[in-house]
Design an enzyme around this catalytic site. Structure first.
Site, short mmCIF file in Angstrom:
data_model
loop_
_atom_site.label_atom_id
_atom_site.label_comp_id
_atom_site.label_asym_id
_atom_site.label_seq_id
_atom_site.Cartn_x
_atom_site.Cartn_y
_atom_site.Cartn_z
N HIS A 52 0.90 -1.18 0.05
CA HIS A 52 -0.01 -0.02 -0.14
C HIS A 52 0.87 1.19 0.01
CE1 HIS A 52 -3.63 2.10 1.77
NE2 HIS A 52 -2.65 2.99 1.92
N CYS A 107 -3.98 9.69 5.18
CA CYS A 107 -4.56 9.71 6.70
C CYS A 107 -4.64 10.95 7.25
CB CYS A 107 -3.53 8.72 7.37
SG CYS A 107 -3.89 8.74 9.16
N1 COA Z 1 -17.39 3.25 15.21
C1 COA Z 1 -18.17 4.44 15.54
N2 COA Z 1 -18.19 4.99 16.82
C2 COA Z 1 -17.05 4.68 17.69
C3 COA Z 1 -16.37 3.70 17.18
C4 COA Z 1 -16.38 2.94 16.05
N3 COA Z 1 -15.45 2.07 15.52
N4 COA Z 1 -15.35 3.52 18.44
C5 COA Z 1 -15.54 4.39 19.14
N5 COA Z 1 -16.78 5.04 18.87
C6 COA Z 1 -17.59 6.38 19.48
C7 COA Z 1 -17.71 5.80 21.12
O1 COA Z 1 -18.93 5.03 20.89
C8 COA Z 1 -17.60 7.12 21.72
O2 COA Z 1 -18.71 7.76 21.41
P1 COA Z 1 -19.66 8.90 22.40
O3 COA Z 1 -18.49 9.96 22.49
O4 COA Z 1 -20.77 9.17 21.61
O5 COA Z 1 -19.77 8.27 23.68
C9 COA Z 1 -16.44 7.93 20.87
O6 COA Z 1 -16.34 7.27 19.66
C10 COA Z 1 -15.45 7.91 21.71
O7 COA Z 1 -15.02 6.43 22.11
P2 COA Z 1 -13.49 5.92 22.31
O8 COA Z 1 -13.45 4.52 22.40
O9 COA Z 1 -13.14 6.87 23.56
O10 COA Z 1 -12.68 6.34 21.03
P3 COA Z 1 -11.68 7.42 20.86
O11 COA Z 1 -12.38 8.82 20.89
O12 COA Z 1 -10.48 7.02 21.97
O13 COA Z 1 -11.15 7.08 19.52
C11 COA Z 1 -11.04 5.52 17.51
C12 COA Z 1 -10.80 5.63 18.96
C13 COA Z 1 -10.10 4.33 17.16
C14 COA Z 1 -12.61 5.00 17.59
C15 COA Z 1 -10.75 6.67 16.69
O14 COA Z 1 -9.77 7.34 16.86
C16 COA Z 1 -10.97 6.37 15.27
O15 COA Z 1 -11.83 6.28 14.88
N6 COA Z 1 -9.81 6.44 14.48
C17 COA Z 1 -9.61 6.04 13.20
C18 COA Z 1 -8.57 7.00 12.39
C19 COA Z 1 -8.72 6.49 10.97
O16 COA Z 1 -9.68 6.08 10.27
N7 COA Z 1 -7.49 6.96 10.12
C20 COA Z 1 -7.26 6.97 8.92
C21 COA Z 1 -7.04 5.48 8.47
S1 COA Z 1 -5.69 4.69 8.91
ZN ZN Z 2 -3.24 5.01 3.04
#
Ligand code: COA
Ligand code: ZN
Length: 328
Positions: free
Chosen positions: A210, A243
């Site tokens: 990738h 990202c």
């Molecule tokens: N789908 C939807 N909602 C989610 C979720 C998921 N997979 N994971 C967590 N949440 C929600 C929780 O329910 C919570 O909601 P609320 O505030 O309404 O209660 C909120 O998000 C925070 O949850 P938490 O577990 O504390 O998550 P976080 O804030 O620590 O974030 C991730 C962690 C992993 C969910 C977040 O950083 C993320 O989605 N990152 C993806 C980044 C990405 O895709 N980058 C590019 C690709 S590499």
């Molecule tokens: Zn990528």
């Protein structure tokens, strides 16, 4: 001219609707996402990464993951996958009946914290539960490892550390691993060395590469990976992508550019290049900015252009001068 005897069957994974759309400032309407995926489904892909099941706060562009998964037409032969960062994402992906989970973590501690808000150890512990959940549900799991070729915040990432994370996932019997160059830090000799090292260590694992084209080395890196025996590649229509939690990230290698190059070299990608170029034009109207890809603008290398308007005059004058004048 083609590579002929050296041509191989290579497999294309489209990531524009995940890696691409997550980086777009304009929200692409659900209907448009579905129409694009349905169109892409006819073009010969092995996989389409439809969306991600991430938090809507982290990735607002993909907050309609369920709706998109539900409405696309599933073409037999295409694996419809989605990015899954945690257990909540895995539950959503299961409900949406994805064909495969693409679980994600970074081999860089700094990038993992920035992107997923977890330490690598916390991510791994949660992803181990995701793998167990997937096994009970009969869903295959691929692991995408970010920053394998370098981290925009930490710099070089030691290969020994990369291999240690790979070994831990291999021990959980995942169905495949993707080596991600998240911000275009990879270069061809490094790609070759890393791809050979991981294949030698786990020869039976299906490997995917990738690449992002942030520093113009994307196509060269694809060639290096092909030479090292990699057969599966993520790429993004139009070259969009990146990202949002990796500083300096820009688009993936462009599907039409990579497919065009691989076809010229005699490899069989199974892809419809003309269909890709037409789809890229459609994508450009969706994202409302110029695409970074090149073949979408230039066309196939054998596209023939008309000579200049006064070509007949030029030719007639040249011929009238006769051969002798050239030696005068
Ligand atoms: N789908 C939807 N909602 C989610 C979720 C998921 N997979 N994971 C967590 N949440 C929600 C929780 O329910 C919570 O909601 P609320 O505030 O309404 O209660 C909120 O998000 C925070 O949850 P938490 O577990 O504390 O998550 P976080 O804030 O620590 O974030 C991730 C962690 C992993 C969910 C977040 O950083 C993320 O989605 N990152 C993806 C980044 C990405 O895709 N980058 C590019 C690709 S590499
Ligand atoms: Zn990528």
């Amino acid at each position: 001219m083609s590579g002929g005897a050296t041509g191989r069957r290579l497999f294309v994974n489209e990531v524009a609707t995940r890696d691409g759309f997550q980086m777009e400032s304009r929200f692409i309407p659900t209907d448009d996402k579905v129409a694009l995926i349905d169109r892409l489904s006819l073009l010969g892909y092995a996989r389409i990464e439809v969306t991600s099941f991430t938090s809507a706060k982290a990735i607002p562009a993909l907050r309609d993951g369920e709706a998109v998964m539900q409405r696309i037409v599933r073409r037999p032969g295409v694996v419809y996958t989605a990015l899954v960062p945690n257990l909540r994402g895995a539950e959503r992906a299961l409900e949406s009946r994805v064909d495969e989970f693409n679980i994600v973590m970074s081999v860089s501690e700094t990038h993992n914290l920035a992107n997923l808000r977890m330490t690598r150890a916390q991510s791994f512990a949660q992803l181990a539960e995701v793998i167990a959940l997937a096994r009970r549900a009969g869903v295959p799991v691929n692991v995408s490892l970010s920053c394998v070729f370098g981290c925009p915040m930490e710099g070089e990432v030691p290969l020994s550390g990369v291999l240690a994370w790979i070994d831990r996932f291999a021990a959980l019997s995942v169905q495949g691993i993707t080596l991600c160059d998240t911000t275009g830090m990879a270069f061809p000799t490094q790609v070759r060395a890393i791809c050979e090292a991981v294949r030698a260590r786990h020869p039976a694992l299906p490997w995917t590469a990738h690449f992002h084209n942030t520093r113009g080395m994307g196509l060269a890196n694809v060639v290096a990976a092909v030479e090292a025996g990699i057969a599966r590649f993520d790429m993004s229509l139009g070259g969009i992508g990146g990202c949002p939690y990796a500083p300096g990230a820009t688009g993936n290698v462009a599907t039409e550019d990579v497919v065009h190059m691989l076809q010229c070299m005699g490899h069989d990608t199974g892809m419809d290049l003309d269909g890709l170029i037409a789809a890229a034009a459609e994508l450009q109207t969706l994202v409302q900015h110029e695409l970074p890809s090149q073949v979408s603008r230039a066309g196939h290398r054998l596209v023939r252009h008309a000579p200049p308007a006064d070509f007949d005059d030029i030719a007639a004058r040249a011929h009238a001068r006769g051969a002798g004048e050239l030696h005068a």
